[in-house]
Write an enzyme that holds these catalytic residues in place. Structure first.
Site, PDB file in Angstrom:
ATOM      1  CG  ASN A 212      -0.190  -0.054   2.518  1.00  0.00           C
ATOM      2  OD1 ASN A 212       0.450   0.928   2.882  1.00  0.00           O
ATOM      3  ND2 ASN A 212      -0.231  -1.184   3.222  1.00  0.00           N
ATOM      4  CG  ASP A 280      -6.569  -5.351   5.741  1.00  0.00           C
ATOM      5  OD1 ASP A 280      -6.258  -5.398   6.937  1.00  0.00           O
ATOM      6  OD2 ASP A 280      -6.978  -4.326   5.169  1.00  0.00           O
ATOM      7  CE  LYS A 290      10.906 -11.306 -12.339  1.00  0.00           C
ATOM      8  NZ  LYS A 290      11.634 -10.454 -13.270  1.00  0.00           N
ATOM      9  N   PRO A 306      -2.437 -12.012   9.946  1.00  0.00           N
ATOM     10  CG  PRO A 306      -0.506 -12.196  11.214  1.00  0.00           C
ATOM     11  CD  PRO A 306      -1.025 -12.368   9.830  1.00  0.00           C
ATOM     12  CG  ASP A 307      -6.780  -7.740  13.799  1.00  0.00           C
ATOM     13  OD1 ASP A 307      -5.949  -6.909  14.207  1.00  0.00           O
ATOM     14  OD2 ASP A 307      -7.990  -7.490  13.679  1.00  0.00           O
ATOM     15  CG  PHE A 325      -3.139   5.713  13.054  1.00  0.00           C
ATOM     16  CD1 PHE A 325      -2.446   5.588  14.251  1.00  0.00           C
ATOM     17  CD2 PHE A 325      -3.049   6.899  12.352  1.00  0.00           C
ATOM     18  CE1 PHE A 325      -1.691   6.640  14.744  1.00  0.00           C
ATOM     19  CE2 PHE A 325      -2.291   7.963  12.830  1.00  0.00           C
ATOM     20  CZ  PHE A 325      -1.608   7.833  14.032  1.00  0.00           C
ATOM     21  CE  LYS A 339     -11.167  -0.171  10.359  1.00  0.00           C
ATOM     22  NZ  LYS A 339     -10.439   0.516   9.338  1.00  0.00           N
ATOM     23  CE  LYS A 343      -8.935  -3.650  13.717  1.00  0.00           C
ATOM     24  NZ  LYS A 343      -7.761  -4.132  13.006  1.00  0.00           N
TER      25      LYS A 343
HETATM   26  O1  C5P Z   1      -6.527  -1.571   8.355  1.00  0.00           O
HETATM   27  P1  C5P Z   1      -7.400  -1.030   9.445  1.00  0.00           P
HETATM   28  O2  C5P Z   1      -7.996   0.318   9.154  1.00  0.00           O
HETATM   29  O3  C5P Z   1      -8.408  -2.023   9.949  1.00  0.00           O
HETATM   30  O4  C5P Z   1      -6.398  -0.782  10.680  1.00  0.00           O
HETATM   31  C1  C5P Z   1      -6.858  -0.387  11.937  1.00  0.00           C
HETATM   32  C2  C5P Z   1      -5.756  -0.579  12.945  1.00  0.00           C
HETATM   33  O5  C5P Z   1      -5.460  -1.979  13.049  1.00  0.00           O
HETATM   34  C3  C5P Z   1      -4.454   0.099  12.601  1.00  0.00           C
HETATM   35  O6  C5P Z   1      -3.915   0.611  13.811  1.00  0.00           O
HETATM   36  C4  C5P Z   1      -3.583  -1.023  12.020  1.00  0.00           C
HETATM   37  O7  C5P Z   1      -2.213  -0.795  12.278  1.00  0.00           O
HETATM   38  C5  C5P Z   1      -4.100  -2.245  12.754  1.00  0.00           C
HETATM   39  N1  C5P Z   1      -4.061  -3.495  11.986  1.00  0.00           N
HETATM   40  C6  C5P Z   1      -3.468  -4.619  12.534  1.00  0.00           C
HETATM   41  N2  C5P Z   1      -3.423  -5.799  11.872  1.00  0.00           N
HETATM   42  C7  C5P Z   1      -4.018  -5.917  10.651  1.00  0.00           C
HETATM   43  C8  C5P Z   1      -4.663  -4.797  10.077  1.00  0.00           C
HETATM   44  C9  C5P Z   1      -4.668  -3.601  10.765  1.00  0.00           C
HETATM   45  O8  C5P Z   1      -2.941  -4.512  13.637  1.00  0.00           O
HETATM   46  N3  C5P Z   1      -3.986  -7.079  10.025  1.00  0.00           N
END
Ligand code: C5P
Length: 400
Positions: A212, A280, A290, A306-307, A325, A339, A343
């Site tokens: 990104n 994500d 390659k 992973p989240d 963020f 969120k 979270k």
């Molecule tokens: O991508 P998103 O807007 O959901 O991100 C929200 C928060 O979660 C951000 O602080 C980002 O660093 C975190 N995040 C994470 N693991 C992911 C996706 C996002 O910790 N896989």
């Protein structure tokens, strides 16, 4: 932020004086009022005319100090005028005088006649820097809360030595000055701040990845602001072009590595700020070689990454604060609130990425801070460094 700010700059006698030209020029272009004092040694390297031209104001020397034309003593005038004072390059000689409260020229007399924060950026040959006497003086000035320091870096010196002694680079100096104008107190001493930054990369093969446009600038600003306020900082970062000084750096590339690094340092962190833009999804398979163009699949199978925040939430102790963020387009408030709750964060920064003056890549940002206990604070467009300071002010007031 710098518009109209009164910034006094003392130049010492070292070759790094040429780099301070850039500092003065940048500050003047940003609308700051800049006054420059040159020591006798400084004038052997750069002429007063250079600084007078860049700062749009006559530069001061010891000759001006002894002239009877000023209505009030010059060091008193300048000392009272300054909102922040930079001394760069700081020589071993001037450092020694500061450590002992001595004053025998315009620069050192102005130090004693001022009360504003002073930022010191030393530069000298490695042997000079490592002398016991110099190190003793360096430790000594740091016991005085007025003095804020930018330790010299390591590298090739003008004396052809490779070692410690290089003056901090102009962007570091400028960021620290901006921090001192915003938040001159070292109010984060004793805190460990863990920050994630940059855009993670999920590789399909050694050259292609899902990523990104995040450049990590917000995370770097967060790291700098925390260091400037006295915190110990660990920055877990995806690839970033320009990294901050004075920070423990942990480079990673993908979400799994970022998760592992953050979980390693999380337990010792008081505040964790997740500024990274984590991709994500990742390609479901990885090829160590390659892939030839003809072997590229017409469609890509994806797997979730992973989240990271969710994992940290599970490890969180009551004294710790976890801040996320939410980079959003369109309506930023509702998705960010969602969120924040989902979270289990202490606070979230709702960040519009489709507005001018904010989002990926730029030096400015705007946001709404939201806390778990219903507080909201809107921050108008400002530099990312200023945004970082506003966020720390917000976090400091958060209840556990
Ligand atoms: O991508 P998103 O807007 O959901 O991100 C929200 C928060 O979660 C951000 O602080 C980002 O660093 C975190 N995040 C994470 N693991 C992911 C996706 C996002 O910790 N896989």
């Amino acid at each position: 932020m710098l518009q109209g700010k009164r910034i006094l700059i003392g130049i010492g006698g070292g070759i790094a004086a040429y780099k301070v030209c850039e500092v003065v020029s940048t500050l003047a272009k940003a609308g700051a009022e800049v006054r420059v004092i040159l020591t006798h040694g400084a004038q052997q390297f750069v002429a007063p005319l250079t600084f007078a031209t860049l700062s749009r104001h006559p530069a001061y020397t010891d000759q001006s100090f002894w002239q009877a034309t000023h209505p009030r003593p010059l060091h008193i005038e300048l000392g009272e005028w300054a909102e922040v004072f930079l001394i760069a390059p700081l020589t071993a000689n001037t450092l020694g005088k500061l450590a002992h409260g001595l004053a025998d020229n315009l620069l050192t007399n102005t130090v004693l006649a001022s009360v504003c924060p002073i930022l010191l950026a030393p530069a000298m040959n490695t042997d000079m820097w490592e002398q016991q006497a110099v190190q003793r003086n360096w430790q000594q000035v740091q016991t005085d809360l007025r003095y804020h320091t930018l330790s010299p870096g390591k590298g090739l010196l003008a004396c052809d030595r490779v070692g410690a002694g290089r003056m901090a680079e102009p962007p570091e100096i400028l960021a620290h000055l901006e921090s001192l104008l915003h938040s001159p107190q070292r109010d984060l001493v004793g805190l460990h701040v863990l920050i994630s930054a940059g855009g993670t990369r999920e590789y399909l093969d050694p050259v292609r990845f899902i990523g990104n446009p995040s450049t990590g600038k917000m995370g770097v600003a967060l790291a700098r602001a925390a260091v400037h306020r006295g915190a110990a900082v660990t920055l877990v970062h995806a690839p970033i072009a320009s990294l901050p000084q004075g920070v423990r750096l942990v480079p990673v590339e993908n979400a799994a590595a970022m998760q592992q690094a953050l979980e390693t340092y999380f337990l010792e962190a008081d505040w964790t700020v997740m500024a990274a833009a984590v991709a994500d999804v990742r390609p479901a398979t990885y090829s160590a070689e390659k892939l030839p163009k003809r072997s590229l699949p017409p469609q890509l199978d994806l797997a979730p990454v992973p989240d990271i925040v969710a994992g940290l939430r599970g490890l969180k102790q009551p004294h710790q604060k976890l801040i996320g963020f939410a980079a959003q387009t369109g309506d930023i408030l509702e998705p960010a609130l969602d969120k924040l709750r989902r979270k289990g964060l202490d606070a979230i920064v709702a960040n519009p990425i489709d507005q001018p003056d904010s989002g990926f890549g730029g030096d400015r940002n705007q946001a709404i801070f939201l806390s778990h206990d219903g507080q909201q604070r809107a921050i108008a467009p400002c530099s990312k460094l200023e945004m970082a300071h506003h966020l720390y002010n917000f976090i400091r007031l958060l209840k556990s």
